[in-house]
Design a protein around this motif. Structure first.
Motif, mmCIF file in Angstrom:
data_model
loop_
_atom_site.group_PDB
_atom_site.id
_atom_site.type_symbol
_atom_site.label_atom_id
_atom_site.label_comp_id
_atom_site.label_asym_id
_atom_site.label_seq_id
_atom_site.Cartn_x
_atom_site.Cartn_y
_atom_site.Cartn_z
ATOM 1 N N VAL A 127 0.858 -1.188 0.000
ATOM 2 C CA VAL A 127 0.000 0.000 0.000
ATOM 3 C C VAL A 127 0.896 1.240 0.000
ATOM 4 N N THR A 128 0.542 2.213 -0.830
ATOM 5 C CA THR A 128 1.267 3.479 -0.915
ATOM 6 C C THR A 128 0.319 4.628 -0.593
ATOM 7 N N ILE A 129 0.783 5.538 0.259
ATOM 8 C CA ILE A 129 0.066 6.776 0.577
ATOM 9 C C ILE A 129 0.978 7.917 0.162
ATOM 10 N N GLN A 130 0.540 8.745 -0.790
ATOM 11 C CA GLN A 130 1.474 9.718 -1.371
ATOM 12 C C GLN A 130 0.796 11.056 -1.664
ATOM 13 N N GLY A 131 1.477 12.115 -1.231
ATOM 14 C CA GLY A 131 1.133 13.459 -1.679
ATOM 15 C C GLY A 131 -0.052 14.106 -1.006
ATOM 16 N N PHE A 132 -0.446 13.635 0.177
ATOM 17 C CA PHE A 132 -1.586 14.227 0.878
ATOM 18 C C PHE A 132 -1.112 15.289 1.875
ATOM 19 N N GLU A 133 -1.990 16.234 2.142
ATOM 20 C CA GLU A 133 -1.857 17.061 3.329
ATOM 21 C C GLU A 133 -2.801 16.492 4.378
ATOM 22 N N ILE A 134 -2.257 16.238 5.562
ATOM 23 C CA ILE A 134 -3.007 15.555 6.626
ATOM 24 C C ILE A 134 -2.944 16.455 7.850
ATOM 25 N N ILE A 149 -0.704 9.498 10.206
ATOM 26 C CA ILE A 149 -0.727 8.202 9.518
ATOM 27 C C ILE A 149 -0.303 7.144 10.535
ATOM 28 N N TYR A 150 -1.137 6.138 10.713
ATOM 29 C CA TYR A 150 -0.904 5.097 11.712
ATOM 30 C C TYR A 150 -0.903 3.742 11.019
ATOM 31 N N VAL A 151 0.232 3.049 11.094
ATOM 32 C CA VAL A 151 0.404 1.717 10.508
ATOM 33 C C VAL A 151 0.608 0.739 11.656
ATOM 34 N N HIS A 152 -0.154 -0.349 11.675
ATOM 35 C CA HIS A 152 0.023 -1.296 12.782
ATOM 36 C C HIS A 152 -0.310 -2.714 12.352
ATOM 37 N N GLY A 153 0.021 -3.647 13.239
ATOM 38 C CA GLY A 153 -0.154 -5.068 12.949
ATOM 39 C C GLY A 153 1.106 -5.621 12.333
ATOM 40 N N ALA A 154 0.977 -6.287 11.190
ATOM 41 C CA ALA A 154 2.093 -6.809 10.415
ATOM 42 C C ALA A 154 1.818 -6.534 8.950
ATOM 43 N N GLY A 155 2.862 -6.590 8.132
ATOM 44 C CA GLY A 155 2.697 -6.345 6.697
ATOM 45 C C GLY A 155 3.964 -5.758 6.123
ATOM 46 N N GLY A 156 3.984 -5.612 4.815
ATOM 47 C CA GLY A 156 5.194 -5.123 4.178
ATOM 48 C C GLY A 156 4.942 -4.376 2.895
ATOM 49 N N PHE A 157 6.027 -3.822 2.378
ATOM 50 C CA PHE A 157 5.999 -3.068 1.122
ATOM 51 C C PHE A 157 5.006 -1.909 1.230
ATOM 52 N N ILE A 158 5.155 -1.172 2.314
ATOM 53 C CA ILE A 158 4.323 -0.007 2.601
ATOM 54 C C ILE A 158 5.161 1.228 2.329
ATOM 55 N N ASN A 159 4.586 2.193 1.620
ATOM 56 C CA ASN A 159 5.302 3.394 1.213
ATOM 57 C C ASN A 159 4.491 4.617 1.604
ATOM 58 N N LEU A 160 5.069 5.437 2.468
ATOM 59 C CA LEU A 160 4.454 6.699 2.889
ATOM 60 C C LEU A 160 5.367 7.813 2.398
ATOM 61 N N SER A 161 4.960 8.527 1.351
ATOM 62 C CA SER A 161 5.874 9.463 0.704
ATOM 63 C C SER A 161 5.212 10.795 0.392
ATOM 64 N N ASP A 162 5.986 11.853 0.573
ATOM 65 C CA ASP A 162 5.629 13.201 0.104
ATOM 66 C C ASP A 162 4.343 13.733 0.706
ATOM 67 N N ASN A 163 4.057 13.341 1.933
ATOM 68 C CA ASN A 163 2.885 13.857 2.630
ATOM 69 C C ASN A 163 3.280 15.003 3.550
ATOM 70 N N LYS A 164 2.388 15.939 3.732
ATOM 71 C CA LYS A 164 2.583 17.046 4.658
ATOM 72 C C LYS A 164 1.631 16.848 5.824
ATOM 73 N N ILE A 165 2.187 16.665 7.028
ATOM 74 C CA ILE A 165 1.388 16.301 8.195
ATOM 75 C C ILE A 165 1.608 17.345 9.275
ATOM 76 N N HIS A 166 0.538 17.980 9.713
ATOM 77 C CA HIS A 166 0.694 19.043 10.701
ATOM 78 C C HIS A 166 -0.564 19.197 11.546
ATOM 79 N N ASP A 167 -0.400 19.836 12.672
ATOM 80 C CA ASP A 167 -1.505 20.112 13.588
ATOM 81 C C ASP A 167 -2.250 18.843 13.993
#
Length: 509
Positions: A127-134, A149-167
């Motif tokens: 799963v990829t999450i890309q380019g959001f403002e959060i 962004i909260y990732v939990h449990g088990a799993g792989g090949f996860i990509n969190l890129s180019d997101n802007k996270i604030h407040d």
């Protein structure tokens, strides 16, 4: 260095969201198809560019593995919980802002229930999450933990890129002697299963700022996380730790797997992170590390800039009898941090240890701006068999270069470093095994350290403006120990680590 415990996410609901996941609806077609979400859409539409869906959650519950979900610009006031995976054969399922548009996931007015992400990935692969403002996921409830962004449990090949996270904020009033119950994260990855891990994780190019974290961290990996890259992120102006790699908190159900390991933290810029105005801490506390390894193992911290934090980089263990081990801290520029540049070992004798780690080819400049006397390198409780080589240490106004106040620390190799104090060697101070030495010759003869080290002006290009490249006349050129097993292949700028007859001292080659 957090003198109050980090939030323990024990007993997570690992099946969170599963009631709506793992069922493909007839609206979804073949894998690899592009789908669209827009604020003007409808979930009864086909999800095409001309007839987009309205909600992110509908897309997550509908598309087959390998789909690309393009989210048009606008504000989406909803939570997104992803419980369905992509696949190795069909590729990752991608959620991304469309083109140059910015999709904003806004938590204004949304409740926070327990440990919850505005965007949440539970037990997924590819799963990829890309380019959001959060933004704006806020609670005043004690023990609720809002996360961008909260990732939990088990799993792989996860990509969190180019997101802007604030407040992302918890504004509850902390209570009790330890002032706990006020926690939040920008990005949190919790490996909560064993032996299955979170692995092949990429967190790249994100910006995290204006986070109110209480006793937690801006970007944290915790528990059974095995194999990751945290790269090129910008993390600044938060009220606690920037990047944290954690072990031994009971996050994974089997202690043998409860350590973040086999990863790299590279090319990040981390600054202005401090607990000074954080009510979860005492007013005189200065324990927010820009980059912190607390109980992790087999990780590399390289090519980062860490400045104006409480601590530049810390490799330690907060848990008695537990060890942070085989951490390599190399080719980083660390300056103007309040307490110290690099700290290692437990912050008191009730903590754990730092062993078999390497601090090599770093440039540390005028840290200890509080005038606390912790110096550029703070060697704390129970440090054993570590290597400290090829570093530049420039003292602040306290004149302290290294402070090691524990007599039992042993087996630490310190050599091929360059030290400098503008006032000269005679005023420079080192404390080693709780004995103070003034003057470079006195320190060397009294400790046996630094037989091949120098005391000289490193001649930076422009340290005042943050340019720590070396002038051509610098004595740091070709003066280091060329140990290819620990120095790496690149300097702070990505250039070859060895250009001349030997390696340079410091981050710049």
């Amino acid at each position: 260095m957090k003198k109050f415990g980090k939030i323990l996410l024990i007993g997570l609901s690992l099946g969170l969201g599963l009631a709506i996941g793992n069922v493909q609806t007839p609206a979804a077609s073949a894998a690899g198809t592009e789908y669209y979400v827009a604020t003007s859409g409808s979930d009864s539409n086909a999800g095409t560019s001309d007839a987009p869906w309205k909600t992110l959650q509908h897309a997550a519950d509908t598309v087959p593995p390998g789909s690309k979900v393009y989210v048009r610009g606008g504000v989406y006031k909803e939570k997104l919980k992803i419980t369905r995976s992509g696949s190795a054969s069909q590729g990752p399922t991608v959620f991304a802002s469309y083109g140059t548009e910015t999709a904003i996931v806004d938590g204004t007015g949304l409740s926070v229930s327990g440990n919850e992400g505005l965007i949440e990935l539970a037990d997924v692969d590819y799963v990829t999450i890309q380019g959001f403002e959060i933004r704006n996921f806020i609670t005043a409830s004690k023990n609720a933990v809002p996360t961008g962004i909260y990732v939990h449990g088990a799993g792989g090949f996860i990509n969190l890129s180019d997101n802007k996270i604030h407040d992302i904020k918890n504004t509850a009033t902390p209570t009790g002697k330890d002032r706990l119950g006020r926690d939040a994260h920008g990005i949190a990855v919790y490996g909560t299963k064993a032996p299955a891990s979170i692995h092949n994780l990429t967190i790249n190019g994100n910006e995290l700022y204006n986070l109110v974290l209480g006793s937690s961290e801006s970007l944290v990996l915790n528990g059974n996380v095995n194999g990751f890259a945290v790269t090129s992120n910008l993390i600044h102006d938060n009220d606690n730790i920037g990047i944290d790699l954690i072990g031994f908190e009971g996050t994974a159900p089997n202690t043998a797997y409860d350590q973040v390991r086999n990863g790299v933290v590279k090319g990040n810029r981390v600054y202005n992170n401090s607990v000074r105005n954080n009510p979860s801490y005492k007013s005189d506390d200065n324990s927010a590390g820009g980059i912190y390894v607390d109980g992790g193992k087999d990780n590399i911290i390289e090519q980062n800039y860490s400045y104006n934090n409480d601590i530049g980089v810390e490799i330690a263990s907060e848990h008695a009898g537990k060890t942070t081990s085989n951490i390599t801290v190399r080719s980083n520029v660390i300056y103007n941090n309040r307490l110290t540049g690099i700290a290692m070992g437990g912050y008191d004798d009730e903590r754990g240890s730092t062993v078999n780690s390497k601090i090599v080819n770093n440039t540390l400049y005028k840290n200890d701006t509080l005038d606390d006397g912790s110096g550029q390198l703070l060697v704390q409780h129970d440090t054993r068999n570590n290597v400290i080589k090829n570093n530049i240490f420039v003292a602040s106004s306290t004149d302290v270069l290294i402070y090691n106040g524990y007599t039992q620390n042993s087996g630490n190799v310190v050599d091929y470093n360059l030290y400098f104090l503008p006032g000269g060697s005679s005023g420079a101070n080192w404390t080693w095994k709780d004995k103070k030495y003034t003057g470079f010759p006195t320190y060397k003869s009294g400790t046996g350290n630094d037989a091949h080290s120098l005391f000289a002006d490193p001649k930076f290009v422009n340290a005042t403006n943050g340019d720590f490249r070396l002038q051509s006349s610098s004595p740091a050129f070709d003066s280091g120990s060329t140990d290819n097993a620990i120095i790496g292949t690149e300097d702070i700028d990505g250039e070859p680590r060895v250009k001349g007859k030997a390696v340079n001292i410091g981050a710049d080659e």
